[in-house]
Design a protein around this motif. Sequence first.
Motif, PDB file in Angstrom:
ATOM      1  N   GLU A 147       6.268  -1.485 -10.104  1.00 50.59           N
ATOM      2  CA  GLU A 147       5.587  -2.554 -10.833  1.00 50.59           C
ATOM      3  C   GLU A 147       4.937  -3.546  -9.882  1.00 50.59           C
ATOM      4  OE1 GLU A 147       8.600  -4.127 -13.379  1.00 50.59           O
ATOM      5  OE2 GLU A 147       8.373  -2.522 -14.884  1.00 50.59           O
ATOM      6  N   GLY A 148       5.587  -3.818  -8.757  1.00 51.24           N
ATOM      7  CA  GLY A 148       5.010  -4.740  -7.780  1.00 51.24           C
ATOM      8  C   GLY A 148       3.739  -4.187  -7.166  1.00 51.24           C
ATOM      9  N   ILE A 149       3.756  -2.909  -6.785  1.00 53.19           N
ATOM     10  CA  ILE A 149       2.573  -2.278  -6.197  1.00 53.19           C
ATOM     11  C   ILE A 149       1.438  -2.205  -7.220  1.00 53.19           C
ATOM     12  CG2 ILE A 149       1.660  -0.126  -5.247  1.00 53.19           C
ATOM     13  CD1 ILE A 149       4.486   0.376  -4.115  1.00 53.19           C
ATOM     14  N   ARG A 150       1.784  -1.806  -8.438  1.00 50.17           N
ATOM     15  CA  ARG A 150       0.781  -1.685  -9.494  1.00 50.17           C
ATOM     16  C   ARG A 150       0.096  -3.029  -9.759  1.00 50.17           C
ATOM     17  NH1 ARG A 150       3.939   0.023 -13.516  1.00 50.17           N
ATOM     18  NH2 ARG A 150       3.541   2.229 -13.101  1.00 50.17           N
ATOM     19  N   ALA A 151       0.886  -4.081  -9.820  1.00 48.82           N
ATOM     20  CA  ALA A 151       0.329  -5.410 -10.110  1.00 48.82           C
ATOM     21  C   ALA A 151      -0.618  -5.871  -9.008  1.00 48.82           C
ATOM     22  CB  ALA A 151       1.465  -6.416 -10.286  1.00 48.82           C
ATOM     23  N   GLU A 152      -0.245  -5.626  -7.762  1.00 45.73           N
ATOM     24  CA  GLU A 152      -1.075  -6.085  -6.648  1.00 45.73           C
ATOM     25  C   GLU A 152      -2.381  -5.305  -6.549  1.00 45.73           C
ATOM     26  OE1 GLU A 152      -0.559  -8.784  -4.803  1.00 45.73           O
ATOM     27  OE2 GLU A 152       1.190  -9.112  -6.076  1.00 45.73           O
ATOM     28  N   PHE A 153      -2.314  -3.986  -6.729  1.00 43.87           N
ATOM     29  CA  PHE A 153      -3.534  -3.198  -6.561  1.00 43.87           C
ATOM     30  C   PHE A 153      -4.469  -3.320  -7.758  1.00 43.87           C
ATOM     31  CE2 PHE A 153      -6.205   0.568  -5.877  1.00 43.87           C
ATOM     32  CZ  PHE A 153      -6.523   0.371  -4.539  1.00 43.87           C
ATOM     33  N   SER A 154      -3.962  -3.800  -8.876  1.00 43.20           N
ATOM     34  CA  SER A 154      -4.802  -3.935 -10.073  1.00 43.20           C
ATOM     35  C   SER A 154      -5.437  -5.315 -10.194  1.00 43.20           C
ATOM     36  CB  SER A 154      -3.965  -3.640 -11.326  1.00 43.20           C
ATOM     37  OG  SER A 154      -3.492  -2.310 -11.296  1.00 43.20           O
ATOM     38  N   ARG A 155      -5.214  -6.180  -9.221  1.00 44.43           N
ATOM     39  CA  ARG A 155      -5.778  -7.531  -9.289  1.00 44.43           C
ATOM     40  C   ARG A 155      -7.308  -7.506  -9.197  1.00 44.43           C
ATOM     41  NH1 ARG A 155      -3.371 -11.402  -4.928  1.00 44.43           N
ATOM     42  NH2 ARG A 155      -4.448  -9.871  -3.651  1.00 44.43           N
ATOM     43  N   SER A 156      -7.923  -8.594  -9.629  1.00 46.86           N
ATOM     44  CA  SER A 156      -9.373  -8.738  -9.485  1.00 46.86           C
ATOM     45  C   SER A 156      -9.637  -9.380  -8.132  1.00 46.86           C
ATOM     46  CB  SER A 156      -9.940  -9.608 -10.615  1.00 46.86           C
ATOM     47  OG  SER A 156      -9.741  -9.000 -11.860  1.00 46.86           O
ATOM     48  N   ASP A 157      -9.840  -8.548  -7.138  1.00 46.09           N
ATOM     49  CA  ASP A 157     -10.038  -9.039  -5.774  1.00 46.09           C
ATOM     50  C   ASP A 157     -10.734  -7.946  -4.991  1.00 46.09           C
ATOM     51  OD1 ASP A 157      -9.878 -10.720  -3.591  1.00 46.09           O
ATOM     52  OD2 ASP A 157      -7.778 -11.224  -3.932  1.00 46.09           O
ATOM     53  N   SER A 158     -11.047  -8.215  -3.726  1.00 45.18           N
ATOM     54  CA  SER A 158     -11.681  -7.188  -2.902  1.00 45.18           C
ATOM     55  C   SER A 158     -10.706  -6.054  -2.639  1.00 45.18           C
ATOM     56  CB  SER A 158     -12.134  -7.794  -1.572  1.00 45.18           C
ATOM     57  OG  SER A 158     -11.005  -8.130  -0.776  1.00 45.18           O
ATOM     58  N   THR A 159     -11.249  -4.905  -2.298  1.00 42.43           N
ATOM     59  CA  THR A 159     -10.400  -3.760  -2.002  1.00 42.43           C
ATOM     60  C   THR A 159      -9.459  -4.071  -0.840  1.00 42.43           C
ATOM     61  OG1 THR A 159     -12.134  -2.257  -2.746  1.00 42.43           O
ATOM     62  CG2 THR A 159     -10.388  -1.316  -1.382  1.00 42.43           C
TER      63      THR A 159
ATOM     64  N   SER B 131      -0.775  -5.111  -1.605  1.00 42.82           N
ATOM     65  CA  SER B 131       0.076  -4.017  -2.089  1.00 42.82           C
ATOM     66  C   SER B 131       1.017  -3.533  -0.996  1.00 42.82           C
ATOM     67  CB  SER B 131      -0.790  -2.852  -2.585  1.00 42.82           C
ATOM     68  OG  SER B 131      -1.609  -3.244  -3.661  1.00 42.82           O
ATOM     69  N   ILE B 132       0.472  -3.354   0.198  1.00 44.40           N
ATOM     70  CA  ILE B 132       1.299  -2.914   1.325  1.00 44.40           C
ATOM     71  C   ILE B 132       2.349  -3.965   1.660  1.00 44.40           C
ATOM     72  CG2 ILE B 132       1.274  -2.310   3.782  1.00 44.40           C
ATOM     73  CD1 ILE B 132      -1.653  -1.325   3.278  1.00 44.40           C
ATOM     74  N   ASP B 133       1.933  -5.219   1.679  1.00 45.57           N
ATOM     75  CA  ASP B 133       2.858  -6.293   2.005  1.00 45.57           C
ATOM     76  C   ASP B 133       3.987  -6.377   0.981  1.00 45.57           C
ATOM     77  OD1 ASP B 133       3.468  -8.535   3.796  1.00 45.57           O
ATOM     78  OD2 ASP B 133       3.110  -9.781   2.035  1.00 45.57           O
ATOM     79  N   THR B 134       3.656  -6.191  -0.289  1.00 46.43           N
ATOM     80  CA  THR B 134       4.675  -6.201  -1.342  1.00 46.43           C
ATOM     81  C   THR B 134       5.684  -5.081  -1.127  1.00 46.43           C
ATOM     82  OG1 THR B 134       3.207  -7.200  -2.979  1.00 46.43           O
ATOM     83  CG2 THR B 134       5.047  -5.911  -3.831  1.00 46.43           C
ATOM     84  N   TYR B 135       5.194  -3.893  -0.817  1.00 51.18           N
ATOM     85  CA  TYR B 135       6.082  -2.751  -0.579  1.00 51.18           C
ATOM     86  C   TYR B 135       7.026  -3.028   0.588  1.00 51.18           C
ATOM     87  CZ  TYR B 135       7.616   1.921   0.771  1.00 51.18           C
ATOM     88  OH  TYR B 135       8.387   3.002   1.121  1.00 51.18           O
ATOM     89  N   LEU B 136       6.477  -3.474   1.702  1.00 51.37           N
ATOM     90  CA  LEU B 136       7.309  -3.717   2.879  1.00 51.37           C
ATOM     91  C   LEU B 136       8.290  -4.859   2.645  1.00 51.37           C
ATOM     92  CD1 LEU B 136       4.729  -3.331   5.800  1.00 51.37           C
ATOM     93  CD2 LEU B 136       6.361  -1.649   4.936  1.00 51.37           C
ATOM     94  N   ALA B 137       7.869  -5.872   1.908  1.00 44.04           N
ATOM     95  CA  ALA B 137       8.762  -6.993   1.622  1.00 44.04           C
ATOM     96  C   ALA B 137       9.958  -6.538   0.795  1.00 44.04           C
ATOM     97  CB  ALA B 137       8.002  -8.103   0.893  1.00 44.04           C
TER      98      ALA B 137
ATOM     99  N   GLU C 249      -6.881   6.624  -9.797  1.00 45.78           N
ATOM    100  CA  GLU C 249      -7.570   6.323 -11.050  1.00 45.78           C
ATOM    101  C   GLU C 249      -8.234   4.951 -11.020  1.00 45.78           C
ATOM    102  OE1 GLU C 249      -8.353   8.162 -13.471  1.00 45.78           O
ATOM    103  OE2 GLU C 249      -7.168   9.948 -12.989  1.00 45.78           O
ATOM    104  N   VAL C 250      -7.588   3.979 -10.366  1.00 47.78           N
ATOM    105  CA  VAL C 250      -8.207   2.655 -10.238  1.00 47.78           C
ATOM    106  C   VAL C 250      -9.499   2.765  -9.443  1.00 47.78           C
ATOM    107  CG1 VAL C 250      -7.982   0.364  -9.181  1.00 47.78           C
ATOM    108  CG2 VAL C 250      -6.079   1.332 -10.473  1.00 47.78           C
ATOM    109  N   VAL C 251      -9.462   3.501  -8.346  1.00 45.20           N
ATOM    110  CA  VAL C 251     -10.643   3.685  -7.508  1.00 45.20           C
ATOM    111  C   VAL C 251     -11.748   4.396  -8.278  1.00 45.20           C
ATOM    112  CG1 VAL C 251     -11.528   4.910  -5.474  1.00 45.20           C
ATOM    113  CG2 VAL C 251      -9.359   3.663  -5.351  1.00 45.20           C
ATOM    114  N   ILE C 252     -11.397   5.441  -9.019  1.00 49.31           N
ATOM    115  CA  ILE C 252     -12.386   6.192  -9.803  1.00 49.31           C
ATOM    116  C   ILE C 252     -13.021   5.305 -10.865  1.00 49.31           C
ATOM    117  CG2 ILE C 252     -12.650   8.071 -11.473  1.00 49.31           C
ATOM    118  CD1 ILE C 252     -10.414   9.536  -9.852  1.00 49.31           C
TER     119      ILE C 252
END
Length: 207
Positions: free
Chosen positions: A75-87, A94-100, A140-143
């Motif tokens: 859920e943490g990774i999904r939330a971060e990568f789905s934000r409205s922001d630059s790639t 997303s990476i920082d959330t995972y490592l944290a 799928e987000v990228v597509i």
Amino acid sequence: MTAEAASTGSRRDPDRRRALLEAADRVIQREGPEASMASIAAEAGISKPILYRHFGDKSGLYQALAERHTRRLVEGIRAEFSRSDSTRARARSSIDTYLAIISANPNLYRFLMHRASAEDAATRSAMSTMIRGVSRELAEVVIAEGDGAGGPIDRTRAYVWGHAVVGMVQTAGDWWLDHAGEVPRSVVVDTLTDLILAGFPRDAGLA
């Protein structure tokens, strides 16, 4: 009430189940991947057979622990990568959330990803399914977003990228847990972000 009925009722009691999982968490946090089922049962104040009975068997306990903790990670990774922001910003967060999350409890991470997955085929399958699911979601987000200029992105490249990203971050995270005292998390995050964006399935708009 028969012993069988009492056992079934215990397995369905969410409060009791939660208390047993919390006992398991405490032991794993102290003892790491080598935590024994006997130690977990002792922490919970019950015998090992009764511990298994609450979850069906040892495999059931492993899977309950995996579900309890991987849900938060996914859920943490999904939330971060789905934000409205630059790639770049989304990949980095997303990476920082995972490592944290994995560094907050490395013993539990190692228990689930290595000990439980190695011992139990059902847990290994469940963890693999979760990892593939995250990979598909990234693709799928990228597509869905396209190439940034209104054009489509090749689906195959997007799926290769999504699975490669997850595998890379997971492997690098394993390495970093052994070197966290020497290597700042930000260095790992920035390095992985650069590598991931270098293989992004479009040529422009990465910043």
